[in-house]
Motif scaffolding. Structure first.
Motif, short mmCIF file in Angstrom:
data_model
loop_
_atom_site.label_atom_id
_atom_site.label_comp_id
_atom_site.label_asym_id
_atom_site.label_seq_id
_atom_site.Cartn_x
_atom_site.Cartn_y
_atom_site.Cartn_z
N SER A 71 5.62 -39.08 -13.14
CA SER A 71 6.03 -38.47 -11.88
C SER A 71 5.09 -37.32 -11.53
O SER A 71 4.43 -36.73 -12.40
CB SER A 71 7.46 -37.94 -11.99
N THR A 72 5.04 -36.99 -10.26
CA THR A 72 4.20 -35.88 -9.82
C THR A 72 4.67 -34.57 -10.43
O THR A 72 3.87 -33.70 -10.76
CB THR A 72 4.20 -35.77 -8.29
N GLY B 89 -5.87 -27.91 -6.41
CA GLY B 89 -6.64 -28.25 -7.59
C GLY B 89 -5.92 -29.18 -8.54
O GLY B 89 -6.51 -30.09 -9.12
N ALA B 90 -4.60 -28.97 -8.71
CA ALA B 90 -3.84 -29.77 -9.66
C ALA B 90 -3.40 -31.11 -9.08
O ALA B 90 -3.38 -32.13 -9.80
CB ALA B 90 -2.62 -28.99 -10.13
N LEU B 91 -3.04 -31.13 -7.80
CA LEU B 91 -2.42 -32.32 -7.23
C LEU B 91 -3.27 -33.02 -6.17
O LEU B 91 -2.89 -34.10 -5.69
CB LEU B 91 -1.05 -31.94 -6.63
N LEU C 152 1.82 -32.90 -0.14
CA LEU C 152 0.81 -31.96 -0.62
C LEU C 152 0.29 -31.11 0.54
O LEU C 152 0.29 -29.87 0.46
CB LEU C 152 -0.36 -32.72 -1.27
N PHE C 153 -0.14 -31.76 1.62
CA PHE C 153 -0.71 -31.01 2.74
C PHE C 153 0.38 -30.32 3.56
O PHE C 153 0.11 -29.28 4.17
CB PHE C 153 -1.56 -31.94 3.60
N ALA C 154 1.59 -30.85 3.55
CA ALA C 154 2.68 -30.16 4.22
C ALA C 154 2.98 -28.84 3.49
O ALA C 154 3.19 -27.80 4.14
CB ALA C 154 3.92 -31.04 4.25
N MET D 278 0.88 -20.70 -11.69
CA MET D 278 1.90 -21.33 -12.54
C MET D 278 2.99 -21.98 -11.70
O MET D 278 3.61 -22.96 -12.12
CB MET D 278 2.55 -20.27 -13.45
N VAL D 279 3.20 -21.44 -10.51
CA VAL D 279 4.32 -21.88 -9.67
C VAL D 279 3.90 -22.92 -8.63
O VAL D 279 4.66 -23.84 -8.31
CB VAL D 279 4.96 -20.65 -8.96
N GLY D 280 2.68 -22.78 -8.10
CA GLY D 280 2.24 -23.65 -7.01
C GLY D 280 2.36 -25.14 -7.30
O GLY D 280 2.93 -25.89 -6.48
N PRO D 281 1.87 -25.63 -8.45
CA PRO D 281 2.00 -27.07 -8.73
C PRO D 281 3.45 -27.52 -8.85
O PRO D 281 3.77 -28.66 -8.48
CB PRO D 281 1.26 -27.23 -10.07
N LEU D 282 4.33 -26.66 -9.37
CA LEU D 282 5.74 -27.05 -9.53
C LEU D 282 6.41 -27.26 -8.17
O LEU D 282 7.09 -28.26 -7.94
CB LEU D 282 6.49 -25.98 -10.33
#
Length: 428
Positions: A39-40, A218-220, A356-358, A338-342
């Motif tokens: 999962s993402t 960067g992560a997703l 992602l872009f939203a 630490m929070v952005g990808p979550l």
């Protein structure tokens, strides 16, 4: 200039190998995770593990260096980094990858700091700006080279992970074989975020939002590319084009911000980010020309906003406080990564890859909105107290040691000497 670069060539070569491995792994790991059907949100946890360890290393590594020295710590960190890449192939499980990715994050941050401390010993106030620019160019080039290695292999096999470990191992050789003496102890991180916020709320909140944006991208970003069927070469190009856009537009955006209230430039950058995300959401990836043009457009503000925050914070600081202010912003940025990808990972699981872009558009809108609100609350600082804008690194993967290397760490940087003033007068 050439002589100055030659004196630090071995350190720049180590930097190139280290960041090539980082660029390769940063693209390879999300692509492999998508191929495994994870999962993402699971993939975002892997990115969060990296961010936590990276930020922790900025605090822990200086203490390790004090105990056993630069060379031994650097050798140990690069070994751990290579091990982490190989462990990804031995145990293919999202929970294990959170830990192995954390090992890489800790090692990369520590390696950064040690190389940058060596570079700092080699530079003078006269060539610091030029060498800092060369260092930034080497860093950005290395990350892009690493990303473009992925299309030459199959992410589903162990080969690319082995290549990553080999490149990482190569990073240790130029530095360990160098005859240069070990530098002074690394900078101990000192920061007071509440005091920094009182001094410059726009910079602190802007840095938090910049961290959310950069970490989500960067992560997703590779996950988005894989889920929508882009080839690995197209995915690498997506990341590289955005980086190139940032590299091209950092300077003009920064020069404009040196001549007006930086918060107005922040508003402009936020609006551009929202428009770029809206273009991508509207057209998707079907038309590759429009898609890649949108990535270039997004990149023009994706990278420079962190540099804007640093410059704005230092507009409200004394010249000798640059390192402390920049270190505080780096830690603030690290917490946001630490929070952005979550946040974005959950959104992508619920609403699909276009979330992602939203999400990034929402972060950009908040960035512009907060800067606009701060303009109504506070006047811009006087012209004589303002610092100069300087382009920072790729997605700001920087450490407090980077602040020592930055030419603005010299309180007299940018000031005209009496001789310079005489020359300027004579020229007119």
């Amino acid at each position: 200039m050439i002589q100055s670069v030659r004196s630090v060539a071995s350190l720049l070569l180590s930097t190139f190998f280290l960041l090539t491995a980082m660029g390769l792994s940063g693209y390879l790991i999300p692509v492999r995770a998508v191929a495994e059907g994870w999962s993402t949100f699971s993939i975002s946890l892997i990115a969060t593990g990296y961010a936590i360890a990276f930020t922790a290393s900025c605090i822990i590594t200086p203490r390790l260096v004090l105990k056993v020295g630069h060379v031994r710590v650097f050798g140990a960190l690069t070994t751990i980094m290579a091990m982490s890449y190989l462990l990804h192939t031995l145990i293919v499980h999202p929970g294990v990858w959170v830990l192995t990715r954390a090992l890489a994050g800790f090692s990369i941050a520590g390696g950064y700091m040690i190389i940058e401390s060596w570079l700092n010993e080699k530079v003078s106030n006269e060539n610091r700006g030029a060498l800092f620019s060369v260092y930034m160019m080497v860093s950005m080039s290395a990350v892009m080279v690493g990303q473009y290695i992925v299309p030459f292999g199959d992410p589903a096999t162990p080969t690319l992970f082995m290549v990553c470990a080999l490149i990482c191992s190569m990073a240790v050789m130029p530095t360990l074989l160098s005859s240069a003496q070990s530098p002074q102890p690394l900078t101990q991180v000192k920061f007071d975020v509440p005091a920094l916020y009182r001094r410059s709320p726009a910079a602190v909140v802007g840095t938090l939002l910049a961290g959310l944006i950069a970490s989500a991208w960067g992560a997703l970003g590779p996950v988005y590319a894989s889920q929508l069927g882009l080839s690995t070469i197209e995915g690498a190009s997506m990341l590289a084009i955005a980086m190139i856009g940032g590299a091209i537009f950092q300077y003009p955006l920064g020069r404009v911000s040196d001549r007006m209230d930086r918060r107005r430039v922040m508003i402009f950058a936020g609006i551009v980010g929202v428009i770029a995300c809206a273009i991508t959401l509207s057209f998707g990836v079907e038309n590759r020309i429009i898609f890649f043009a949108g990535m270039l457009f997004l990149g023009t503000v994706l990278l420079p906003i962190y540099s804007l925050n640093v410059a704005h914070a230092n507009d409200h600081a004394m010249p000798d406080e640059f390192v402390e202010v920049s270190s505080g912003l780096m830690i603030t940025y690290g917490v946001a990564t630490m929070v952005g990808p979550l946040i974005t990972g959950v959104a992508m699981d619920w609403f699909g890859p276009h979330a992602l872009f939203a999400s990034i558009a929402v972060f950009f809108a908040a960035y512009a909105g907060h800067a606009a609100w701060r303009i109504s609350r506070r006047e811009q600082p006087p012209e004589e107290t303002r610092s100069d804008f300087l382009a920072m690194g790729a997605l700001a993967d920087l450490t407090p040691q980077s602040a020592e290397l930055d030419p603005r760490s010299d309180p007299s940087w940018g000031e005209q000497t009496e001789e310079d003033e005489k020359d300027a007068t004579a020229a007119t």
